[in-house]
Structure formats: C-alpha cells, structure tokens
Design a protein around this motif. Structure first.
Motif, PDB file in Angstrom:
ATOM      1  N   TYR A  52       0.834  -1.200   0.000  1.00 41.52           N
ATOM      2  CA  TYR A  52       0.000   0.000   0.000  1.00 41.52           C
ATOM      3  C   TYR A  52       0.869   1.250   0.000  1.00 41.52           C
ATOM      4  CZ  TYR A  52      -4.109  -2.758   1.389  1.00 41.52           C
ATOM      5  OH  TYR A  52      -5.144  -3.661   1.428  1.00 41.52           O
ATOM      6  N   LEU A  53       0.419   2.265  -0.718  1.00 41.92           N
ATOM      7  CA  LEU A  53       0.986   3.604  -0.626  1.00 41.92           C
ATOM      8  C   LEU A  53      -0.098   4.523  -0.074  1.00 41.92           C
ATOM      9  CD1 LEU A  53       2.938   4.047  -3.989  1.00 41.92           C
ATOM     10  CD2 LEU A  53       3.853   3.407  -1.766  1.00 41.92           C
ATOM     11  N   THR A  54       0.235   5.296   0.933  1.00 37.98           N
ATOM     12  CA  THR A  54      -0.737   6.196   1.569  1.00 37.98           C
ATOM     13  C   THR A  54      -0.146   7.582   1.697  1.00 37.98           C
ATOM     14  OG1 THR A  54      -1.543   4.321   2.888  1.00 37.98           O
ATOM     15  CG2 THR A  54      -2.269   6.515   3.541  1.00 37.98           C
ATOM     16  N   LEU A  55      -0.922   8.594   1.305  1.00 35.50           N
ATOM     17  CA  LEU A  55      -0.512   9.984   1.476  1.00 35.50           C
ATOM     18  C   LEU A  55      -1.021  10.491   2.827  1.00 35.50           C
ATOM     19  CD1 LEU A  55      -1.262  11.425  -2.066  1.00 35.50           C
ATOM     20  CD2 LEU A  55       0.982  11.353  -0.979  1.00 35.50           C
ATOM     21  N   TYR A  56      -0.120  11.098   3.572  1.00 34.71           N
ATOM     22  CA  TYR A  56      -0.457  11.630   4.887  1.00 34.71           C
ATOM     23  C   TYR A  56      -0.145  13.119   4.961  1.00 34.71           C
ATOM     24  CZ  TYR A  56      -1.115   7.165   7.400  1.00 34.71           C
ATOM     25  OH  TYR A  56      -1.581   5.966   7.848  1.00 34.71           O
ATOM     26  N   THR A  57      -0.898  13.805   5.803  1.00 35.55           N
ATOM     27  CA  THR A  57      -0.554  15.157   6.213  1.00 35.55           C
ATOM     28  C   THR A  57      -0.931  15.293   7.679  1.00 35.55           C
ATOM     29  OG1 THR A  57      -0.751  17.514   5.641  1.00 35.55           O
ATOM     30  CG2 THR A  57      -2.782  16.215   5.588  1.00 35.55           C
ATOM     31  N   THR A  58      -0.803  16.466   8.224  1.00 37.60           N
ATOM     32  CA  THR A  58      -1.244  16.712   9.603  1.00 37.60           C
ATOM     33  C   THR A  58      -2.119  17.954   9.632  1.00 37.60           C
ATOM     34  OG1 THR A  58       0.725  18.046  10.094  1.00 37.60           O
ATOM     35  CG2 THR A  58       0.836  15.698  10.644  1.00 37.60           C
ATOM     36  N   TYR A  59      -2.981  18.022  10.636  1.00 41.04           N
ATOM     37  CA  TYR A  59      -3.754  19.246  10.848  1.00 41.04           C
ATOM     38  C   TYR A  59      -3.835  19.531  12.341  1.00 41.04           C
ATOM     39  CZ  TYR A  59      -7.843  16.239  11.892  1.00 41.04           C
ATOM     40  OH  TYR A  59      -8.703  15.301  12.422  1.00 41.04           O
ATOM     41  N   VAL A  60      -4.127  20.772  12.651  1.00 40.44           N
ATOM     42  CA  VAL A  60      -4.182  21.210  14.042  1.00 40.44           C
ATOM     43  C   VAL A  60      -5.622  21.158  14.533  1.00 40.44           C
ATOM     44  CG1 VAL A  60      -3.822  23.153  15.615  1.00 40.44           C
ATOM     45  CG2 VAL A  60      -2.154  22.655  13.815  1.00 40.44           C
ATOM     46  N   LYS A  61      -5.801  20.559  15.697  1.00 39.95           N
ATOM     47  CA  LYS A  61      -7.132  20.436  16.294  1.00 39.95           C
ATOM     48  C   LYS A  61      -7.048  20.807  17.768  1.00 39.95           C
ATOM     49  CE  LYS A  61     -10.912  17.098  16.841  1.00 39.95           C
ATOM     50  NZ  LYS A  61     -11.355  15.694  16.567  1.00 39.95           N
ATOM     51  N   GLU A  62      -8.097  21.469  18.250  1.00 38.78           N
ATOM     52  CA  GLU A  62      -8.123  21.847  19.664  1.00 38.78           C
ATOM     53  C   GLU A  62      -8.751  20.726  20.488  1.00 38.78           C
ATOM     54  OE1 GLU A  62     -10.111  25.442  22.124  1.00 38.78           O
ATOM     55  OE2 GLU A  62      -8.673  26.068  20.583  1.00 38.78           O
ATOM     56  N   VAL A  70      -2.633  16.401  14.453  1.00 40.53           N
ATOM     57  CA  VAL A  70      -3.269  15.117  14.175  1.00 40.53           C
ATOM     58  C   VAL A  70      -2.842  14.618  12.788  1.00 40.53           C
ATOM     59  CG1 VAL A  70      -5.464  13.899  13.924  1.00 40.53           C
ATOM     60  CG2 VAL A  70      -5.261  15.798  15.557  1.00 40.53           C
ATOM     61  N   PRO A  71      -2.243  13.412  12.679  1.00 43.04           N
ATOM     62  CA  PRO A  71      -1.919  12.873  11.356  1.00 43.04           C
ATOM     63  C   PRO A  71      -3.196  12.435  10.636  1.00 43.04           C
ATOM     64  CG  PRO A  71      -1.344  11.289  13.060  1.00 43.04           C
ATOM     65  CD  PRO A  71      -1.787  12.532  13.774  1.00 43.04           C
ATOM     66  N   TYR A  72      -3.219  12.595   9.329  1.00 39.58           N
ATOM     67  CA  TYR A  72      -4.420  12.274   8.569  1.00 39.58           C
ATOM     68  C   TYR A  72      -4.037  11.651   7.232  1.00 39.58           C
ATOM     69  CZ  TYR A  72      -8.877  12.853   6.141  1.00 39.58           C
ATOM     70  OH  TYR A  72     -10.035  12.623   5.436  1.00 39.58           O
ATOM     71  N   ALA A  73      -4.584  10.460   6.967  1.00 44.30           N
ATOM     72  CA  ALA A  73      -4.367   9.770   5.691  1.00 44.30           C
ATOM     73  C   ALA A  73      -5.452  10.212   4.718  1.00 44.30           C
ATOM     74  CB  ALA A  73      -4.417   8.259   5.901  1.00 44.30           C
ATOM     75  N   PHE A  74      -5.060  10.835   3.604  1.00 48.12           N
ATOM     76  CA  PHE A  74      -6.075  11.368   2.696  1.00 48.12           C
ATOM     77  C   PHE A  74      -6.103  10.699   1.323  1.00 48.12           C
ATOM     78  CE2 PHE A  74      -2.326  14.048   2.195  1.00 48.12           C
ATOM     79  CZ  PHE A  74      -2.241  14.280   0.837  1.00 48.12           C
ATOM     80  N   HIS A  75      -5.224   9.740   1.092  1.00 47.96           N
ATOM     81  CA  HIS A  75      -5.270   9.014  -0.187  1.00 47.96           C
ATOM     82  C   HIS A  75      -4.497   7.712  -0.010  1.00 47.96           C
ATOM     83  CE1 HIS A  75      -5.956   8.512  -4.417  1.00 47.96           C
ATOM     84  NE2 HIS A  75      -4.683   8.550  -4.741  1.00 47.96           N
ATOM     85  N   LYS A  76      -5.137   6.576  -0.338  1.00 47.64           N
ATOM     86  CA  LYS A  76      -4.495   5.272  -0.158  1.00 47.64           C
ATOM     87  C   LYS A  76      -4.860   4.352  -1.309  1.00 47.64           C
ATOM     88  CE  LYS A  76      -4.048   1.448   3.156  1.00 47.64           C
ATOM     89  NZ  LYS A  76      -4.353   0.988   4.538  1.00 47.64           N
ATOM     90  N   PHE A  77      -3.888   3.600  -1.779  1.00 51.77           N
ATOM     91  CA  PHE A  77      -4.165   2.635  -2.840  1.00 51.77           C
ATOM     92  C   PHE A  77      -3.109   1.532  -2.808  1.00 51.77           C
ATOM     93  CE2 PHE A  77      -1.465   5.932  -4.417  1.00 51.77           C
ATOM     94  CZ  PHE A  77      -0.532   5.310  -5.225  1.00 51.77           C
TER      95      PHE A  77
END
Length: 256
Positions: A52-62, A70-77
């Motif tokens: 699997y290849l997965t694209l990750y980013t992070t976003y800020v949450k209170e 918070v890490p977030y996977a937004f595309h996986k295949f």
C-alpha cells in the motif's frame, strides 16, 4: 535453522523490508508521482499480501483547550497483487499516481509524506516514510500570488480543523494568514485570512476573513468584541485567471 528463521520472521527479525524511491521530492498539487518500491527478501520466503501507498498530512485540532497535531491519511491505494518474496530476493515494483489537486501545500507547519506498507502474511509488516514538497496547484498559486501583489505578506500557514459545515473532502482546511505591508490595504486592515474550502480541476472555493483595523473608539470596541471581522465566500475559476488580483481586491475593498 529454517524453522528457527521462520519463527524469527514472524516477529520481524530477518523479515522482508521495503524501501520506496520517488522520481523526485518536489511536486505541484495535481501532478503525477512516479517511483519504485523495492522489496528485499529476508532470511526466509514470505507471502506478501499487497503493498500500500498512503498519502499523509497533519492538521491542528483543539483538544481540551490545547492545540494538538493530528496525522491524517487522505489518499491510499495498493500497487500490486499478492506475491512470494524469496529469501534474499529483491523485487522492484514501479508505480505512478496522481497527487490530488487539493493536497495541502507544504508551507508553514504543513507536511506531506508517502507511507509505504508491506503487508506480510503471518509476519510483522514493514513500512517506509518519504516526505515530499508540495507546491500549490495552478489555481491556488494564482490566488496566493494575487494576495502578494496586493501588498500582503504571508505570516502563517496551517491546516486547521473546521466544523462539519465547512468540511469538504477533509476534516480541515488549509488557511493562509496575511498582513498588509504595502499596497491599498496597508493601514486599513489588521490581517487577511484565506482558507481553501475546496479545490478541483479548474476552480477553488475560498473563505476570506477580512479583519479591519480599529479606527477610533467605535472601531476599538468592535475589535474588542470581535465584530470587526467579515467573512465572505469566493469561487475562482480558470476563466478568472487573468483577473484574480482584481477580483480579490474588489471583494476585500467591500469590507476594508
């Protein structure tokens, strides 16, 4: 020895490993990423269910009155069917995929990476992590360039968690915070925030927050009560590319 090696492989010792090699490390959102995944056999033959290849980013949450990343996977295949990797064998799997046009740009605190996962049957999965630079899409870049041409300087950029009504594909939006240092809005605004609500081929939907500079007592009280901010939605399409700066100026001027 073979039985012992198999036993060790089930807990990750002497097991197959993976390494991803990208064609390059910098891309524009919407571009195609190409590369190869190299799978290295361990001490024994192993069944690989998939890669699997997965694209990750992070976003800020209170959370509990504090901000967390918070890490977030937004595309996986997956890039291959099941196969056997022999002991000490090297297998090379080429791949290509399109980077989503709404991939966050890696500016400010934003990061994007490709995580590779080798799904090993009855064993410890192997992973690899490759950071990439993501530049804004053509439409997003036109908006950011227009803001700069109007005399705004970027102060901060962040992926921020938003309420459900502002969510599109992701639980966050990428927000760019500007301050006017020259041009028609210097001295008239405290700051300008541009949030990309959604991006698709040929169009971006924006949320602009125009923070007026306090003027006199009335302006001061308005600022203290946080009513000096105006929010406006704006959609920019490819048909607007020749006049993005003009459209941005017109909208901001209404609230400045």
């Amino acid at each position: 020895m073979s039985f012992f090696n198999k036993m060790l492989a089930t807990i990750g010792i002497g097991s197959a490993k993976v390494d991803t090699k990208l064609e390059r490390a910098s891309y524009y959102a919407g571009e195609t990423i190409q590369g190869e995944v190299e799978v290295y056999g361990g001490n024994v033959d192993q069944q690989i269910n998939t890669v699997y290849l997965t694209l990750y980013t992070t976003y800020v949450k209170e959370v509990d009155d504090r901000k967390v990343s918070v890490p977030y996977a937004f595309h996986k295949f997956k890039i291959c069917d099941p196969f056997i990797i022999r002991a000490n064998e090297t297998k090379i799997i080429p791949f290509s995929f399109k980077l989503p046009v709404d991939t966050p740009a890696t500016v400010g605190n934003s990061r994007v990476w490709v995580k590779t996962e080798l799904d090993i049957q009855s064993g410890v999965d192997s992973t690899d992590k490759d950071y990439i630079e993501v530049r804004p899409s053509k439409m997003a870049l036109a908006v950011l360039d227009a803001a700069q041409n109007l005399g705004f300087r970027l102060r901060k950029a962040e992926n921020e968690h938003v309420s459900y009504r502002f969510q599109r594909n992701y639980p966050f939006v990428q927000e760019f915070e500007f301050v006017p240092v020259a041009g028609p809005f210097r001295g008239r605004l405290d700051e300008l925030e541009i949030a990309f609500l959604s991006q698709r081929e040929g169009a971006v939907e924006l949320l602009l927050e125009v923070d007026r500079k306090a003027r006199g007592l009335g302006g001061l009280f308005a600022e203290m009560l946080d009513v000096d901010e105006s929010h406006v939605r704006l959609t920019i399409t490819e048909a607007d590319l020749g006049r993005v700066e003009q459209r941005l100026q017109e909208v901001i001027s209404r609230y400045a």
